[in-house]
Write a protein that holds these residues in place. Structure first.
Motif, PDB file in Angstrom:
ATOM      1  N   LEU A 205       1.314  -9.487   2.699  1.00 34.60           N
ATOM      2  CA  LEU A 205       1.046  -8.795   3.958  1.00 34.60           C
ATOM      3  C   LEU A 205       1.196  -9.721   5.158  1.00 34.60           C
ATOM      4  CD1 LEU A 205      -2.002  -6.644   2.808  1.00 34.60           C
ATOM      5  CD2 LEU A 205       0.357  -5.883   3.158  1.00 34.60           C
ATOM      6  N   ARG A 206       0.813 -10.992   4.997  1.00 44.74           N
ATOM      7  CA  ARG A 206       0.974 -11.932   6.108  1.00 44.74           C
ATOM      8  C   ARG A 206       2.443 -12.204   6.405  1.00 44.74           C
ATOM      9  NH1 ARG A 206      -3.779 -14.596   3.978  1.00 44.74           N
ATOM     10  NH2 ARG A 206      -2.459 -15.911   2.656  1.00 44.74           N
ATOM     11  N   SER A 207       3.315 -11.966   5.423  1.00 41.35           N
ATOM     12  CA  SER A 207       4.734 -12.271   5.618  1.00 41.35           C
ATOM     13  C   SER A 207       5.387 -11.403   6.680  1.00 41.35           C
ATOM     14  CB  SER A 207       5.495 -12.112   4.295  1.00 41.35           C
ATOM     15  OG  SER A 207       5.601 -10.745   3.923  1.00 41.35           O
ATOM     16  N   VAL A 208       4.802 -10.262   7.018  1.00 40.88           N
ATOM     17  CA  VAL A 208       5.396  -9.401   8.045  1.00 40.88           C
ATOM     18  C   VAL A 208       4.641  -9.484   9.373  1.00 40.88           C
ATOM     19  CG1 VAL A 208       6.472  -7.797   6.436  1.00 40.88           C
ATOM     20  CG2 VAL A 208       4.117  -7.391   7.159  1.00 40.88           C
ATOM     21  N   LEU A 209       3.720 -10.451   9.464  1.00 43.19           N
ATOM     22  CA  LEU A 209       3.014 -10.684  10.718  1.00 43.19           C
ATOM     23  C   LEU A 209       3.840 -11.572  11.648  1.00 43.19           C
ATOM     24  CD1 LEU A 209      -0.649 -11.464   9.583  1.00 43.19           C
ATOM     25  CD2 LEU A 209       0.068  -9.491  10.955  1.00 43.19           C
ATOM     26  N   THR A 210       3.689 -11.368  12.927  1.00 41.27           N
ATOM     27  CA  THR A 210       4.241 -12.303  13.899  1.00 41.27           C
ATOM     28  C   THR A 210       3.501 -13.635  13.752  1.00 41.27           C
ATOM     29  OG1 THR A 210       2.646 -11.628  15.583  1.00 41.27           O
ATOM     30  CG2 THR A 210       4.757 -10.433  15.509  1.00 41.27           C
ATOM     31  N   PRO A 211       4.026 -14.731  14.316  1.00 40.06           N
ATOM     32  CA  PRO A 211       3.387 -16.045  14.139  1.00 40.06           C
ATOM     33  C   PRO A 211       1.926 -16.100  14.569  1.00 40.06           C
ATOM     34  CG  PRO A 211       5.605 -16.316  14.983  1.00 40.06           C
ATOM     35  CD  PRO A 211       5.328 -14.846  15.015  1.00 40.06           C
ATOM     36  N   THR A 212       1.528 -15.211  15.491  1.00 35.04           N
ATOM     37  CA  THR A 212       0.131 -15.206  15.941  1.00 35.04           C
ATOM     38  C   THR A 212      -0.568 -13.912  15.554  1.00 35.04           C
ATOM     39  OG1 THR A 212       0.826 -14.350  18.117  1.00 35.04           O
ATOM     40  CG2 THR A 212       0.586 -16.747  17.881  1.00 35.04           C
ATOM     41  N   GLY A 213      -0.057 -13.219  14.531  1.00 32.07           N
ATOM     42  CA  GLY A 213      -0.603 -11.929  14.134  1.00 32.07           C
ATOM     43  C   GLY A 213      -1.905 -12.038  13.346  1.00 32.07           C
ATOM     44  N   THR A 214      -2.496 -10.869  13.078  1.00 35.06           N
ATOM     45  CA  THR A 214      -3.788 -10.797  12.394  1.00 35.06           C
ATOM     46  C   THR A 214      -3.724  -9.817  11.232  1.00 35.06           C
ATOM     47  OG1 THR A 214      -4.998 -11.269  14.440  1.00 35.06           O
ATOM     48  CG2 THR A 214      -6.248 -10.267  12.639  1.00 35.06           C
ATOM     49  N   LEU A 215      -4.172 -10.267  10.068  1.00 38.42           N
ATOM     50  CA  LEU A 215      -4.334  -9.402   8.906  1.00 38.42           C
ATOM     51  C   LEU A 215      -5.817  -9.074   8.757  1.00 38.42           C
ATOM     52  CD1 LEU A 215      -3.629  -8.066   6.148  1.00 38.42           C
ATOM     53  CD2 LEU A 215      -3.797 -10.357   5.122  1.00 38.42           C
ATOM     54  N   VAL A 216      -6.139  -7.786   8.707  1.00 34.66           N
ATOM     55  CA  VAL A 216      -7.513  -7.351   8.471  1.00 34.66           C
ATOM     56  C   VAL A 216      -7.550  -6.633   7.134  1.00 34.66           C
ATOM     57  CG1 VAL A 216      -9.500  -6.078   9.333  1.00 34.66           C
ATOM     58  CG2 VAL A 216      -7.845  -7.027  10.954  1.00 34.66           C
ATOM     59  N   ARG A 217      -8.389  -7.124   6.242  1.00 34.34           N
ATOM     60  CA  ARG A 217      -8.496  -6.530   4.912  1.00 34.34           C
ATOM     61  C   ARG A 217      -9.845  -5.825   4.782  1.00 34.34           C
ATOM     62  NH1 ARG A 217      -7.453 -10.053   0.039  1.00 34.34           N
ATOM     63  NH2 ARG A 217      -6.598  -8.109  -0.787  1.00 34.34           N
ATOM     64  N   CYS A 218      -9.798  -4.497   4.657  1.00 35.58           N
ATOM     65  CA  CYS A 218     -11.025  -3.756   4.365  1.00 35.58           C
ATOM     66  C   CYS A 218     -10.835  -2.903   3.115  1.00 35.58           C
ATOM     67  CB  CYS A 218     -11.476  -2.914   5.550  1.00 35.58           C
ATOM     68  SG  CYS A 218     -10.226  -1.859   6.275  1.00 35.58           S
ATOM     69  N   GLY A 219      -9.722  -3.142   2.401  1.00 34.83           N
ATOM     70  CA  GLY A 219      -9.520  -2.512   1.109  1.00 34.83           C
ATOM     71  C   GLY A 219     -10.254  -3.288   0.034  1.00 34.83           C
ATOM     72  N   GLU A 220     -10.190  -2.792  -1.181  1.00 34.90           N
ATOM     73  CA  GLU A 220     -10.937  -3.394  -2.282  1.00 34.90           C
ATOM     74  C   GLU A 220     -10.146  -4.563  -2.885  1.00 34.90           C
ATOM     75  OE1 GLU A 220     -11.450  -0.081  -4.929  1.00 34.90           O
ATOM     76  OE2 GLU A 220     -11.424   1.173  -3.138  1.00 34.90           O
ATOM     77  N   PRO A 221     -10.693  -5.777  -2.852  1.00 37.36           N
ATOM     78  CA  PRO A 221     -10.002  -6.909  -3.488  1.00 37.36           C
ATOM     79  C   PRO A 221      -9.985  -6.739  -5.002  1.00 37.36           C
ATOM     80  CG  PRO A 221     -12.198  -7.560  -2.778  1.00 37.36           C
ATOM     81  CD  PRO A 221     -11.966  -6.171  -2.248  1.00 37.36           C
ATOM     82  N   ARG A 222      -8.993  -7.337  -5.639  1.00 33.05           N
ATOM     83  CA  ARG A 222      -8.882  -7.226  -7.087  1.00 33.05           C
ATOM     84  C   ARG A 222      -9.942  -8.074  -7.768  1.00 33.05           C
ATOM     85  NH1 ARG A 222      -2.395  -8.486  -6.876  1.00 33.05           N
ATOM     86  NH2 ARG A 222      -1.774  -6.617  -5.724  1.00 33.05           N
ATOM     87  N   GLY A 223     -10.355  -7.623  -8.967  1.00 35.20           N
ATOM     88  CA  GLY A 223     -11.284  -8.402  -9.764  1.00 35.20           C
ATOM     89  C   GLY A 223     -12.729  -8.042  -9.492  1.00 35.20           C
ATOM     90  N   GLN A 224     -13.613  -8.580 -10.345  1.00 32.09           N
ATOM     91  CA  GLN A 224     -15.037  -8.282 -10.242  1.00 32.09           C
ATOM     92  C   GLN A 224     -15.848  -9.431  -9.645  1.00 32.09           C
ATOM     93  OE1 GLN A 224     -15.766  -5.331 -10.617  1.00 32.09           O
ATOM     94  NE2 GLN A 224     -14.007  -4.573 -11.760  1.00 32.09           N
ATOM     95  N   TRP A 225     -15.424 -10.686  -9.878  1.00 36.25           N
ATOM     96  CA  TRP A 225     -16.109 -11.832  -9.302  1.00 36.25           C
ATOM     97  C   TRP A 225     -15.159 -12.677  -8.463  1.00 36.25           C
ATOM     98  CZ3 TRP A 225     -21.020 -12.325  -8.723  1.00 36.25           C
ATOM     99  CH2 TRP A 225     -21.927 -11.851  -9.684  1.00 36.25           C
TER     100      TRP A 225
END
Length: 306
Positions: A205-225
């Motif tokens: 997802l960061r690969s399509v950001l501009t050099p000063t862009g922001t990734l916000v993750r509010c989805g569910e991360p993989r894994g349990q721990w």
């Protein structure tokens, strides 16, 4: 089961519930997964047995120190134990419901609406920004598409084939069908990427950001721990090492943000997208629908509290 009538404490109100909804937050707490949820909720068993987060109803009583709300006020927001006929909630967790928003739809605003708004606020989305929303047809995603447009952004929405027309009606400027196209193979062009779905790696997802862009993750991360822990650690590390920011969002109760949503809902510039309505007695069916990850918008619960 008959229980004692709830009593409002300092800074609290008692709300007679008319509606609520099902959020991933709710069934993560119900299942105790990922396991970090158990640390927050209590070990070896939850400290709080009541379930549900979204509130929509009528104030029945107010506790000491509460100002701005009186019995009879129609309100919405979120708090603990919302899957009930009556709930005690902090007065900071609810605001008056605008007349243009019916009580049932208001039951779907709280957690999803706040999450979408705070994600965009943390990313400082404004006029002219190019925003990519991954998971645009779900509960948070449908709010995020509309709110990003209200903030003046150019929105690219990622969803599946059956949901393209829905997100187009919500105002998305560009559509990506993830069953056909891979948006992460494009050139870096987005100021903000909002990941609601949780199915792609941060690196992709960061690969399509501009050099000063922001990734916000509010989805569910993989894994349990490990996955959830790495989501937060990775966000901090990537922000330190590059000019791109990564934010792992945990939405917070904020009355000012709730009021901001209420103001937009009052003008009908913002609406609640409804996947379906279930009675409170059928909450298990509603939870199963949410866990299927196929819901289009919000899964509402109708509560007929006399």
């Amino acid at each position: 089961m008959v229980t004692d009538a709830p009593v409002a404490g300092v800074g609290q109100v008692v709300v007679r519930q008319q509606a609520s909804s099902v959020n991933p937050l709710d069934w993560h707490e119900l299942r105790g997964k990922p396991y970090l949820v158990r640390l927050a909720r209590g070990l070896p068993r939850p400290r709080e047995q009541r379930m549900g987060s979204d509130i929509s109803g009528v104030v029945e009583s107010v506790g000491p120190g509460v100002t701005g709300l009186v019995p009879g006020d129609e309100v919405f927001g979120f708090g603990r134990g919302a899957w009930a006929e009556r709930v005690v909630v902090s007065a900071e967790g609810v605001v008056r419901r605008p007349a243009s928003l019916d009580a049932l739809d208001a039951g779907g605003v709280g957690v999803a609406g706040i999450t979408a708004l705070q994600a965009l606020e943390r990313a400082e989305v404004g006029a002219g920004h190019r925003v990519l929303i991954v998971g645009a047809s779900g509960g948070v995603g449908t709010f995020a598409v509309q709110l990003a447009k209200l903030l003046g952004a150019h929105v690219t929405a990622v969803t599946s084939t059956p949901n393209l027309s829905l997100v187009a009606r919500l105002g998305a400027d560009d559509l990506v069908d993830y069953t056909v196209d891979d948006v992460t193979r494009g050139i870096p062009r987005f100021d903000v990427v909002l990941d609601v779905a949780g199915g792609r790696s941060p690196r992709e997802l960061r690969s399509v950001l501009t050099p000063t862009g922001t990734l916000v993750r509010c989805g569910e991360p993989r894994g349990q721990w490990i996955g959830p822990l790495l989501a937060f650690a990775g966000a901090a590390l990537s922000t330190r090492l590059t000019r791109r920011r990564t934010i792992a969002l945990l939405a917070e109760r904020d009355r000012a943000d709730l009021q901001r949503l209420a103001d937009w809902l009052a003008t009908t510039a913002l609406r609640v997208v409804v996947d379906g309505v279930h009675d409170l007695d059928d909450v298990a069916v509603a939870v199963a629908r949410s866990e299927s990850r196929r819901a289009r918008g919000k899964i509402l619960l109708a509560i007929d509290a006399a």
